[in-house]
Write an enzyme that holds these catalytic residues in place. Structure first.
Site, PDB file in Angstrom:
ATOM      1  N   ASP A 166       0.806  -1.356   0.096  1.00 29.75           N
ATOM      2  CA  ASP A 166      -0.002   0.035  -0.038  1.00 29.75           C
ATOM      3  C   ASP A 166       0.887   1.504   0.044  1.00 29.75           C
ATOM      4  OD1 ASP A 166       0.787  -0.164   2.660  1.00 29.75           O
ATOM      5  OD2 ASP A 166      -0.893  -1.002   3.509  1.00 29.75           O
ATOM      6  N   CYS A 167       1.983   1.323  -0.428  1.00 32.52           N
ATOM      7  CA  CYS A 167       2.816   2.280  -0.595  1.00 32.52           C
ATOM      8  C   CYS A 167       3.934   2.033  -1.748  1.00 32.52           C
ATOM      9  CB  CYS A 167       3.535   3.215   0.613  1.00 32.52           C
ATOM     10  SG  CYS A 167       4.924   2.573   1.075  1.00 32.52           S
TER      11      CYS A 167
ATOM     12  N   CYS B   6       6.728  -0.572  -1.040  1.00 34.74           N
ATOM     13  CA  CYS B   6       6.324  -1.975  -1.226  1.00 34.74           C
ATOM     14  C   CYS B   6       6.696  -2.486  -2.794  1.00 34.74           C
ATOM     15  CB  CYS B   6       4.648  -2.209  -1.223  1.00 34.74           C
ATOM     16  SG  CYS B   6       4.038  -1.962   0.669  1.00 34.74           S
TER      17      CYS B   6
ATOM     18  N   CYS C 252      13.061  10.738   6.474  1.00 38.07           N
ATOM     19  CA  CYS C 252      12.305   9.555   5.492  1.00 38.07           C
ATOM     20  C   CYS C 252      11.455  10.336   4.323  1.00 38.07           C
ATOM     21  CB  CYS C 252      11.468   9.081   6.404  1.00 38.07           C
ATOM     22  SG  CYS C 252      10.306   7.817   5.722  1.00 38.07           S
TER      23      CYS C 252
ATOM     24  N   CYS D 260       9.062   9.381   2.646  1.00 36.36           N
ATOM     25  CA  CYS D 260       7.760   8.786   2.424  1.00 36.36           C
ATOM     26  C   CYS D 260       6.870   9.682   1.724  1.00 36.36           C
ATOM     27  CB  CYS D 260       7.090   8.275   3.982  1.00 36.36           C
ATOM     28  SG  CYS D 260       8.154   7.245   4.845  1.00 36.36           S
TER      29      CYS D 260
ATOM     30  N   ASP E 291     -11.739  15.281 -35.479  1.00 34.77           N
ATOM     31  CA  ASP E 291     -12.662  14.601 -36.453  1.00 34.77           C
ATOM     32  C   ASP E 291     -13.848  15.060 -36.494  1.00 34.77           C
ATOM     33  OD1 ASP E 291     -12.969  12.916 -38.797  1.00 34.77           O
ATOM     34  OD2 ASP E 291     -13.619  11.215 -37.562  1.00 34.77           O
TER      35      ASP E 291
ATOM     36  N   THR F   2     -17.062  13.414 -38.361  1.00 34.51           N
ATOM     37  CA  THR F   2     -18.036  12.342 -38.285  1.00 34.51           C
ATOM     38  C   THR F   2     -17.819  11.488 -37.027  1.00 34.51           C
ATOM     39  OG1 THR F   2     -18.238  12.356 -40.669  1.00 34.51           O
ATOM     40  CG2 THR F   2     -19.276  10.466 -39.315  1.00 34.51           C
TER      41      THR F   2
ATOM     42  N   ASP G  57       7.038  12.955   9.667  1.00 27.51           N
ATOM     43  CA  ASP G  57       6.962  11.992   8.939  1.00 27.51           C
ATOM     44  C   ASP G  57       5.657  11.463   8.559  1.00 27.51           C
ATOM     45  OD1 ASP G  57       8.091  10.361   6.809  1.00 27.51           O
ATOM     46  OD2 ASP G  57       7.882   8.689   8.439  1.00 27.51           O
TER      47      ASP G  57
END
Length: 745
Positions: free
Chosen positions: A16-17, A20, A399, A401, A443, A445, A726
């Site tokens: 989840d970050c 990972c 950090c 993060c 375009d 058409t 952090d």
């Protein structure tokens, strides 16, 4: 002969970050035969490019499992996109037609490895957070810290050992992850910084703070996991729009079956108020369809026989019989989810820059922390305990993060927000690039117009307009020609009765004949009509005037006398002019590039207020796009997803316009699902909002660190505020990015 590499996609649980992605990417790249790895944290997916060895898949899944807390499951291979078929939206018996456009496939850059690692060995971020391994560890650490505090109050001489034990409850898993990260080539992980800071704080006697910092770190990680899970669920929630069952008609009977079992060509019954279980085409019935859940279209549409419907939309007031046109795994919603997940694996240029920057950022902060801890005592006689404490606090501030997650969080939210509104973009690079376009070539058409002619004028020479329409519709009954369908649709809309015709016959390139009510009728082009009788000068002038407006004219003759004329034209979409004005207001200059004849193109262009380049071959459109780029413009090319690939390939961004066709969704850089011109300006607005969000996130991440860096050196703040700087910045950045999910564009 060298065998070509293939790609396999996996669903990965437990990440989840961006850190990972680093851990998984580094590990999987060590599997023999693996050539490249792209990971999307927000989508929870991984794409592995590898050789033909059949055992690589099992090796990849085992390697992910050895990391602890992660699991990988191979996703079924995608069905190949169908080949593009040429599409003709005929504008008249004697008029040319414009070709649609074919998208160019754009492969985004592979996901690069992030450069910091977090404690993400706690299993998937799904279900109740307190039941997850991460939640259990955080709660255990918190309870142990509480017990240590009470024990320290009761028996002060045991306080140091009690807080040390509380710290170790959380620090041991962190230290284990720090060692794994180091062996995978990421020595400067946040786990390593945490271990150094906690051990250093214990050595200088700040055990209570060390234990509290570990707990705050775990809480921050838990909050980040919850936020990531919510962001991921925002797009996955679309899959829940499709009902679990459908009413299948088979052998004269209707039975309830799982929606996932519906095959192509199956006939299903949809009752009023039900959600539609599959992409399909209406065989029988008419109803108001609420498409808001899928396309974001706020106004329900009334649809009838022959019109397409999407899975997950809501049937309003009528009973419908549908023919299924896409299997469950390939319906509109499934394709949207799949495309967004794949898009999140492709990083935007800004995201790649932040990744590269963070490689140098963390080591520099580590050096700074060491200098702060050592130089003042050595050079200025400062107290070792005081300056080592400050150095440890700077370690935690260092950090990256929040900085590293600032861009992917915003990109993922922007892609998801667009998908929920029917705006599909294949990757962060496309989302970022859309905001910088200065010109857009469209375009005609199927893009600026509906792609099918409509009756615009009924001019009877005898009788009234309803009689003229009734006779023409009688001749056209059963025909699939676009002009015939336009006449029949107008007759149905006006409630005109259509008598039976006998002896009907099509005359190739001229028109159609037949007998209706005892009269011999002919309906065809003005040239074919003039071959049968001399048209009065006044009526010829009216025909010429209608042709000058870009309209196709059909002449109806009854027993070789003029009965009237019917004019038709492929009309602009209802929101075309407003959409073009919105683009101009955003600083994007629109131009029409069409292969249709100049008279028709200029008539539509005049109605919409934009310049027109007509009678263009595919290579002409490509040349014009390149000319615009040479003048310094960033160009988007918009078409209906059928052909004209050279111009789309030349453009900076290719956008497919239309109702979710396979070609449009599979091969374009971006696609407007429900075909509104206004959505082009919404795409630009979403891109600019996303880039503004990224700038805000970077300012939050770096700004908080700069403030706490100064206050730590001055002695105002210590370890607790450092870890809050952090984790707090990470949570703030994630929350700010998630605002895009509900942004009004």
């Amino acid at each position: 002969m060298v065998e070509a590499a293939t790609s396999t996609r996996y669903r990965v649980e437990g990440m989840d970050c961006p850190s990972c992605a680093t851990r998984i990417t580094n590990a999987v790249r060590r599997v023999p035969g693996v050539e490249d790895v792209s990971v999307s944290v927000t989508a929870g997916t991984m794409t592995v490019r590898h050789g033909p060895d059949a055992g690589i898949g099992e090796a990849v899944m085992r390697q992910v499992g050895t990391l602890g807390g992660y699991s990988a499951t191979a996703l079924p291979p995608r069905a190949p996109a169908p080949a593009a078929q040429e599409h003709h939206a005929c504008c008249g018996h004697s008029h040319g037609h414009d070709h649609g456009e074919d998208e160019h496939a754009t492969e985004g850059p592979g996901a690069e490895a992030g450069l910091h690692n977090h404690l993400h060995d706690q299993g998937p971020a799904s279900g109740s957070w307190w039941r997850s391994p991460r939640g259990v560890l955080t709660i255990a650490c918190g309870l142990t810290l509480g017990v240590a505090y009470l024990l320290g109050q009761a028996v002060p001489e045991l306080a140091h050992w009690a807080f040390t034990a509380a710290m170790l409850v959380g620090l041991v898993p962190i230290a284990r992850r720090a060692l794994v990260a180091a062996t995978l080539g990421t020595p400067f992980s946040i786990e390593m910084l945490m271990v150094i800071a906690a051990i250093g704080a214990t050595i200088i006697g700040a055990t209570e703070e060390a234990a509290a910092v570990v707990l705050l770190f775990l809480i921050g990680e838990l909050l980040e996991g919850v936020a990531a899970s919510r962001a991921r669920a925002s797009i996955q929630a679309l899959t829940h729009l499709v009902p679990a069952t459908a009413l299948l008609e088979r052998g004269g009977r209707t039975q309830e079956v799982p929606a996932a079992s519906l095959g192509l060509g199956a006939t299903i019954l949809v009752r009023p108020g039900d959600r539609i279980a599959a992409d399909g085409e209406i065989l029988e019935g008419e109803s108001v369809i609420d498409e808001a859940p899928v396309t974001g279209e706020s106004t329900p549409k009334r649809k009838g026989v022959g019109e397409p419907v999407f899975a997950g939309t809501v049937n309003g007031d009528g009973v419908l019989r549908l023919r299924v046109t896409a299997a469950a795994e390939d319906n509109t919603i499934a394709r949207i989810v799949r495309l967004v997940e794949e898009a999140q694996e492709n990083k935007a240029p800004t995201e790649r820059f932040i990744d590269r920057f963070s490689r140098f950022y963390t080591p520099l902060v580590l050096v700074l922390a060491a200098l702060v801890a050592v130089l003042p005592p050595l050079l200025a006689g400062g107290a070792w305990g005081e300056w080592v404490y400050k150095g440890l606090a700077i370690l935690l501030i260092g950090c990256p993060c929040a900085l590293v997650i600032s861009t992917p969080a915003a990109i993922a939210s922007g892609l998801s927000a667009g998908a929920r509104r029917g705006l599909l973009m294949k990757g962060g690079a496309v989302l970022e690039g859309l905001g910088s376009i200065t010109a857009i070539a469209l375009d005609k058409t199927g893009t600026l117009t509906e792609g099918r002619p409509r009756v615009t004028d009924l001019l009877p020479a005898e009788g009234d307009a309803r009689a003229l329409l009734s006779r023409a519709a009688a001749l056209e009954t059963g025909s699939s020609h676009p002009l015939a369908l336009a006449i029949l649709a107008r007759a149905e809309a006006d409630g005109v009765s259509v008598p039976p015709a006998s002896g009907s016959a099509a005359l190739g390139g001229k028109g159609v004949t037949g007998r209706v009510g005892g009269e011999s009728l002919f309906l065809g082009s003005p040239a074919a009509a003039k071959a049968r009788m001399a048209l009065p000068a006044a009526w010829q002038a009216r025909i010429d005037g209608l042709n000058g407006e870009g309209k196709s004219v059909s002449v109806l003759l009854a027993d070789d006398r003029l009965a009237g004329i019917i004019a038709m034209r492929d009309e602009p979409r209802g929101d075309a002019r407003a959409g073009l004005e919105a683009l101009k207001a955003a600083g994007v200059e629109p131009v029409m590039l069409t292969g249709d004849n100049r008279r028709t193109g200029e008539a539509i262009g005049a109605a919409l207020g934009l310049p027109v380049r007509a009678e263009l071959l595919p290579e002409d459109k490509q040349r014009i796009v390149r000319e615009m780029q040479v003048k310094g413009r960033r160009v988007a090319k918009v078409g209906d997803g059928i052909n004209d690939a050279p111009a789309l390939a030349a453009a900076d961004i290719g956008i497919a316009m239309g109702g979710g066709t396979d070609v449009a969704l599979e091969t374009a850089d971006a696609a407007v699902l429900h075909g509104r011109v206004m959505d082009l300006s919404r795409m630009v607005a979403l891109s600019r909002a996303t880039m503004a969000n990224i700038r805000q996130n970077i300012a939050i991440a770096l700004g908080l660190k700069a403030v706490f860096l100064v206050t730590t050196i001055l002695g105002v703040t210590g370890l607790w505020p450092a870890i809050l700087a952090d984790t707090g910045a990470t949570v703030l950045v994630t929350a700010n990015a998630m605002r895009l999910l509900t942004a009004r564009i």
